[in-house]
Design an enzyme around this catalytic site. Sequence first.
Site, PDB file in Angstrom:
ATOM      1  N   HIS A 146       0.825  -1.213   0.000  1.00 40.36           N
ATOM      2  CA  HIS A 146       0.000   0.000   0.000  1.00 40.36           C
ATOM      3  C   HIS A 146       0.854   1.256   0.000  1.00 40.36           C
ATOM      4  O   HIS A 146       2.051   1.220   0.271  1.00 40.36           O
ATOM      5  CB  HIS A 146      -0.970  -0.007   1.186  1.00 40.36           C
ATOM      6  N   CYS A 162       2.991  -5.238   6.577  1.00 37.92           N
ATOM      7  CA  CYS A 162       2.618  -4.769   5.238  1.00 37.92           C
ATOM      8  C   CYS A 162       3.838  -4.165   4.546  1.00 37.92           C
ATOM      9  O   CYS A 162       4.878  -3.948   5.165  1.00 37.92           O
ATOM     10  CB  CYS A 162       1.513  -3.717   5.333  1.00 37.92           C
TER      11      CYS A 162
END
Length: 186
Positions: A146, A162
């Site tokens: 992301h 992440c």
Amino acid sequence: MKAIIRSCAAGAGLAVLPILAAVGDAAASGLVPRSLGPTTSAVVPIEKSYAAGTIVIVSGNRTLDLVISEGRAIRYKIGVGRDGFRWSGTVKVGRKAEWPDWRPPAEMKARAAGLPDLVPAGPLNPLGARGIYLYKGGADTLYRIHGTNEQSTVGGFASSGCFRMSNADVIDLYERVKVGSTVIVK
């Protein structure tokens, strides 16, 4: 900005009002990012043969390679999991979202009291401009590739597992990667 907040708030539920107010306050104080961040992509040679469209993440190097042809990839600088949060394995791109909402997982909320149940899309959302959702066996792993509004974390060991990219880079990757693509994390 306050006029926009008032007009948005008129049709919004009460739960959204504090977030809209925070966006207004953040914009007034300069916390809302004014750019998408730098682009770090470069075409590089790669030694191992992977199918075009495969993403190869090397956490130790803090790089993400998108294979574009035999022996060539587009390399991006990324932020990865801090100590205790790095992982490896092979997953698939299960879905993609532009300006995604963020729902902190229960484990993260247990570690960081006060996290909301939902952070709507926008300039204060930690997932940034795009989210690429990683799945294993058809199930969401809760890990993402992301964007981020905290540019200083790109290139470091800062996340809960992440992979963070500048918003400019994640927009570029998002346009190139397909749902179903293989992601190899080393």
